[in-house]
Design a protein around this motif. Structure first.
Motif, mmCIF file in Angstrom:
data_model
loop_
_atom_site.group_PDB
_atom_site.id
_atom_site.type_symbol
_atom_site.label_atom_id
_atom_site.label_comp_id
_atom_site.label_asym_id
_atom_site.label_seq_id
_atom_site.Cartn_x
_atom_site.Cartn_y
_atom_site.Cartn_z
ATOM 1 N N THR A 32 0.930 -1.158 0.039
ATOM 2 C CA THR A 32 -0.102 -0.219 -0.050
ATOM 3 C C THR A 32 0.909 1.267 0.203
ATOM 4 O OG1 THR A 32 -1.767 -1.101 1.134
ATOM 5 C CG2 THR A 32 -1.809 1.093 1.273
ATOM 6 N N ILE A 33 2.110 1.289 0.753
ATOM 7 C CA ILE A 33 2.792 2.391 0.698
ATOM 8 C C ILE A 33 3.617 2.666 -0.444
ATOM 9 C CG2 ILE A 33 5.143 3.126 1.719
ATOM 10 C CD1 ILE A 33 4.194 1.947 4.687
ATOM 11 N N LYS A 34 3.902 1.606 -1.161
ATOM 12 C CA LYS A 34 4.579 1.750 -2.366
ATOM 13 C C LYS A 34 3.613 2.231 -3.415
ATOM 14 C CE LYS A 34 7.084 -1.208 -5.786
ATOM 15 N NZ LYS A 34 7.577 -2.444 -6.335
ATOM 16 N N LEU A 35 2.258 1.749 -3.459
ATOM 17 C CA LEU A 35 1.343 2.253 -4.365
ATOM 18 C C LEU A 35 1.002 3.764 -4.279
ATOM 19 C CD1 LEU A 35 -0.831 1.671 -6.563
ATOM 20 C CD2 LEU A 35 -2.418 0.896 -4.915
ATOM 21 N N VAL A 36 0.892 4.168 -2.974
ATOM 22 C CA VAL A 36 0.633 5.290 -2.666
ATOM 23 C C VAL A 36 1.625 6.503 -2.968
ATOM 24 C CG1 VAL A 36 0.045 7.125 -0.892
ATOM 25 C CG2 VAL A 36 -1.217 4.787 -0.782
ATOM 26 N N SER A 37 2.922 5.918 -2.487
ATOM 27 C CA SER A 37 3.939 6.823 -3.288
ATOM 28 C C SER A 37 3.945 6.770 -4.744
ATOM 29 C CB SER A 37 5.457 6.339 -2.540
ATOM 30 O OG SER A 37 5.775 4.863 -3.024
ATOM 31 N N ALA A 38 4.016 5.839 -5.268
ATOM 32 C CA ALA A 38 3.725 5.906 -6.893
ATOM 33 C C ALA A 38 2.814 6.972 -7.331
ATOM 34 C CB ALA A 38 3.748 4.527 -7.488
ATOM 35 N N GLU A 39 1.818 6.944 -6.738
ATOM 36 C CA GLU A 39 0.778 8.031 -7.197
ATOM 37 C C GLU A 39 1.204 9.634 -6.769
ATOM 38 O OE1 GLU A 39 -2.840 6.690 -5.207
ATOM 39 O OE2 GLU A 39 -3.266 5.061 -6.767
ATOM 40 N N LEU A 40 1.699 9.456 -5.609
ATOM 41 C CA LEU A 40 2.415 10.776 -5.249
ATOM 42 C C LEU A 40 3.272 11.332 -6.188
ATOM 43 C CD1 LEU A 40 2.373 10.684 -1.207
ATOM 44 C CD2 LEU A 40 0.911 12.027 -2.630
ATOM 45 N N MET A 41 4.040 10.457 -6.740
ATOM 46 C CA MET A 41 5.204 10.978 -7.679
ATOM 47 C C MET A 41 4.567 11.401 -8.971
ATOM 48 S SD MET A 41 7.997 7.549 -7.147
ATOM 49 C CE MET A 41 8.811 8.093 -8.420
ATOM 50 N N GLN A 42 3.557 10.929 -9.340
ATOM 51 C CA GLN A 42 2.921 11.249 -10.534
ATOM 52 C C GLN A 42 2.252 12.728 -10.330
ATOM 53 O OE1 GLN A 42 0.157 7.976 -11.817
ATOM 54 N NE2 GLN A 42 1.729 6.676 -12.345
ATOM 55 N N GLU A 43 1.542 12.855 -9.235
ATOM 56 C CA GLU A 43 1.123 13.994 -8.952
ATOM 57 C C GLU A 43 1.880 15.162 -8.730
ATOM 58 O OE1 GLU A 43 -1.857 13.450 -5.748
ATOM 59 O OE2 GLU A 43 -2.946 11.806 -7.060
ATOM 60 N N LEU A 44 3.121 14.934 -8.225
ATOM 61 C CA LEU A 44 4.064 15.940 -7.946
ATOM 62 C C LEU A 44 4.992 16.037 -8.705
ATOM 63 C CD1 LEU A 44 4.496 14.822 -3.952
ATOM 64 C CD2 LEU A 44 3.336 16.960 -4.929
ATOM 65 N N ARG A 74 9.068 5.310 -1.459
ATOM 66 C CA ARG A 74 8.916 3.908 -2.288
ATOM 67 C C ARG A 74 10.127 3.063 -2.342
ATOM 68 N NH1 ARG A 74 9.110 4.269 -8.632
ATOM 69 N NH2 ARG A 74 11.413 4.608 -7.938
ATOM 70 N N ASP A 75 11.178 3.748 -2.478
ATOM 71 C CA ASP A 75 12.632 2.770 -2.403
ATOM 72 C C ASP A 75 12.699 2.277 -0.902
ATOM 73 O OD1 ASP A 75 12.890 3.701 -4.863
ATOM 74 O OD2 ASP A 75 14.350 5.417 -4.373
ATOM 75 N N GLN A 76 12.369 3.045 0.099
ATOM 76 C CA GLN A 76 12.592 2.473 1.334
ATOM 77 C C GLN A 76 11.550 1.274 1.608
ATOM 78 O OE1 GLN A 76 15.247 3.088 3.384
ATOM 79 N NE2 GLN A 76 15.652 4.070 1.824
ATOM 80 N N ALA A 77 10.115 1.519 1.056
ATOM 81 C CA ALA A 77 9.477 0.357 1.376
ATOM 82 C C ALA A 77 9.748 -1.000 0.586
ATOM 83 C CB ALA A 77 8.112 0.849 0.695
ATOM 84 N N ASP A 78 10.582 -0.712 -0.756
ATOM 85 C CA ASP A 78 11.203 -1.671 -1.307
ATOM 86 C C ASP A 78 12.356 -2.420 -0.724
ATOM 87 O OD1 ASP A 78 9.452 -1.367 -3.612
ATOM 88 O OD2 ASP A 78 10.679 -0.395 -4.881
ATOM 89 N N ARG A 79 13.137 -1.692 0.014
ATOM 90 C CA ARG A 79 14.075 -2.195 0.986
ATOM 91 C C ARG A 79 13.620 -2.795 1.990
ATOM 92 N NH1 ARG A 79 18.412 1.467 4.323
ATOM 93 N NH2 ARG A 79 19.689 -0.389 4.956
ATOM 94 N N CYS A 80 12.494 -2.588 2.589
ATOM 95 C CA CYS A 80 11.939 -3.317 3.943
ATOM 96 C C CYS A 80 11.571 -4.605 3.352
ATOM 97 C CB CYS A 80 10.706 -2.374 4.509
ATOM 98 S SG CYS A 80 11.354 -1.097 5.372
ATOM 99 N N ARG A 81 10.809 -4.506 2.086
ATOM 100 C CA ARG A 81 10.212 -5.957 1.645
ATOM 101 C C ARG A 81 11.160 -7.078 1.283
ATOM 102 N NH1 ARG A 81 8.990 -5.064 -4.193
ATOM 103 N NH2 ARG A 81 11.267 -5.214 -4.173
ATOM 104 N N ASP A 82 12.468 -6.487 0.821
ATOM 105 C CA ASP A 82 13.561 -7.447 0.409
ATOM 106 C C ASP A 82 14.300 -7.801 1.607
ATOM 107 O OD1 ASP A 82 13.243 -6.817 -2.198
ATOM 108 O OD2 ASP A 82 14.657 -4.974 -2.364
#
Length: 461
Positions: free
Chosen positions: A229-241, A255-263
């Motif tokens: 969810t964090i990754k999805l919301v951060s991707a939408e924010l990147m488009q809007e900003l 988004r990058d830190q969420a990916d890092r937590c997942r890994d």
């Protein structure tokens, strides 16, 4: 497991093993017995005893006990020197009583064995040897110089010298034999106790690692949705900003830190969630799991699984109990340690038994210790070739002991043997020429119950 070059069982004997209260209780029992013997000999049999000296010796023990009770707490434990001198005092007091009551004509001279036996059970070898030598010296002195026993009419109690010599010899042999026997038994009991403690620690560590892996994997599973969810919301924010580069960079960082937590969680949870269905596995999977830490140590590990004639083709599903995995892992480690190039792990089954066999192509078990394989703290002299091949190795037999204990507690019967005779020349040896360890379970002890309801996996709250 070794401190300053002293084997563990010997080092344990240097600790505060003996409670002062125990020796005080034993001394009170001795005092009661001595007083009873003196009174009976004087009043009942009319023997002429130096009562002043006798009661002086008994009084010394009473004073020593009262002194110890007054000055020290009940839970006082004696160190090596304190226990030694306490037993030496008891030995000297008893020897003095024997001296003033006829020497070796007194049948109670046999009691000098007691302090030596206690020392052999609780103190170091040096203390026991010194106490034994003191006992032999004191009993020898009492045999030649003593105050003889006399009857009421003044006649001296005399026994043939050959009987007196035989009594002296029996006491000396008793000191040596009982001291050696008590020490050997006590040493083996302490060795077994320490080795069992090591086994319990190993099993507890295995269980904790298993539980930790399950918790981490469960956490990775449960955190997957919020991280997505964090990754999805951060991707939408990147488009809007897109028109705000500074804020867009912050969203990208989220988004990058969420990916890092997942890994990170994925790497930590490789063992898989603590799924109830993973608490059982096919025989081949369990054996591969046990061998997995030693698969990349430079030796080839080959597996084979097959039913015996007339057995069902489908391999049994067994319980993945920590003691079984850890015990088999120790056996595989030992085989990999001593193999030249290859280790073979075989699984066989019938409708009633499951057999696991681990074979290597090394030198095999040393012939002089093969009958003691599985005992703790078994040492053997290694050849120069073996020392060069495994420099710094100083095994104490705990690995095989732990494996044997864990697997036997799971119902296995273990057999240790060599695949070939050790005296055969290298060119006449077959490929599988090293040590062979075979573990056999009854099917009901190892197999997972068929159709058993495992229940639902518990949710991490």
């Amino acid at each position: 497991m070794v401190t300053a070059g002293i084997p563990l069982p010997e080092r344990e004997m240097q600790g505060n093993w003996v409670r002062l209260r125990t020796l005080i209780l034993l001394r009170w029992m001795a005092i009661v017995g001595q007083l009873a013997a003196i009174i009976v000999a004087d009043r009942w049999y009319g023997l002429q005893l130096p009562l002043g000296l006798c009661y002086l010796a008994v009084g010394a023990s009473i004073i020593a006990n009262l002194f110890a009770i007054t000055l020290f707490p009940e839970n006082k434990r004696l160190n090596e020197a304190e226990a030694f001198f306490t037993l030496l005092f008891d030995l000297a007091q008893l020897a003095f009583l024997i001296f003033v009551t006829g020497g070796l004509t007194n049948p109670f001279a046999l009691l000098v064995l007691a302090p030596v036996t206690i020392s052999a059970s609780a103190l170091r070898l040096q203390s026991t040897v010194l106490l034994g030598m003191a006992a032999i010296l004191l009993i020898t002195v009492a045999a030649f110089w003593n105050i003889p026993l006399r009857f009421a009419d003044g006649r001296e109690l005399v026994i043939p010298r050959i009987f007196e010599f035989g009594f002296w010899l029996s006491i000396v042999i008793g000191i040596l034999f009982l001291g050696l026997y008590s020490r050997r038994v006590a040493t083996e009991m302490r060795s077994m106790s320490q080795a069992l403690l090591a086994t319990q620690m190993a099993l507890a560590r295995e269980q904790k690692l298993t539980d930790l892996g399950g918790v981490v994997a469960a956490a990775a599973h449960e955190l997957g949705t919020p991280l997505a969810t964090i990754k999805l919301v951060s991707a939408e924010l990147m488009q809007e900003l897109a028109d705000r580069p500074d804020l867009q960079e912050d969203a990208r960082l989220i988004r990058d830190q969420a990916d890092r937590c997942r890994d990170i969680l994925r790497d930590m949870g490789r063992a898989g969630k603590d799924d109830l269905h993973l608490r059982q596995a096919p025989l081949s999977a369990a054996l591969r799991e046990a061998a997995e830490p030693h698969m990349s140590r430079g030796k080839r590990v080959e597996f084979s699984f097959a039913p015996t004639e007339g057995a069902p083709e489908r391999q049994p599903t067994i319980l993945r109990r920590p003691e079984i995995i850890h015990g088999l892992r120790n056996l595989v480690q030992n085989a990999v340690d001593f193999a030249r190039t290859t280790v073979w792990i075989e699984g066989e089954w019938t409708d009633r038994t499951v057999t696991v066999r681990i074979i290597d192509d090394g030198e095999g078990f040393p012939p002089n210790v093969i009958g003691r394989i599985g005992d703790p703290f078994v040492r053997f002299r290694r050849s120069d070739r073996e020392s060069a091949r495994r420099p710094g190795y100083d095994g104490m037999g705990l690995g095989l002991f732990i494996a044997k204990t864990l697997l036997e507690r799971s119902g296995a019967e273990l057999t240790f043997a060599n695949a070939t005779a050790p005296f055969l020349p290298p060119e006449d040896r077959p490929e599988r020429c090293g040590a062979v360890v075979e573990a056999v379970w009854a099917m009901e002890d190892l197999a997972a119950p068929e159709g058993a309801a495992l229940g639902e996996n518990r949710r991490i709250e």
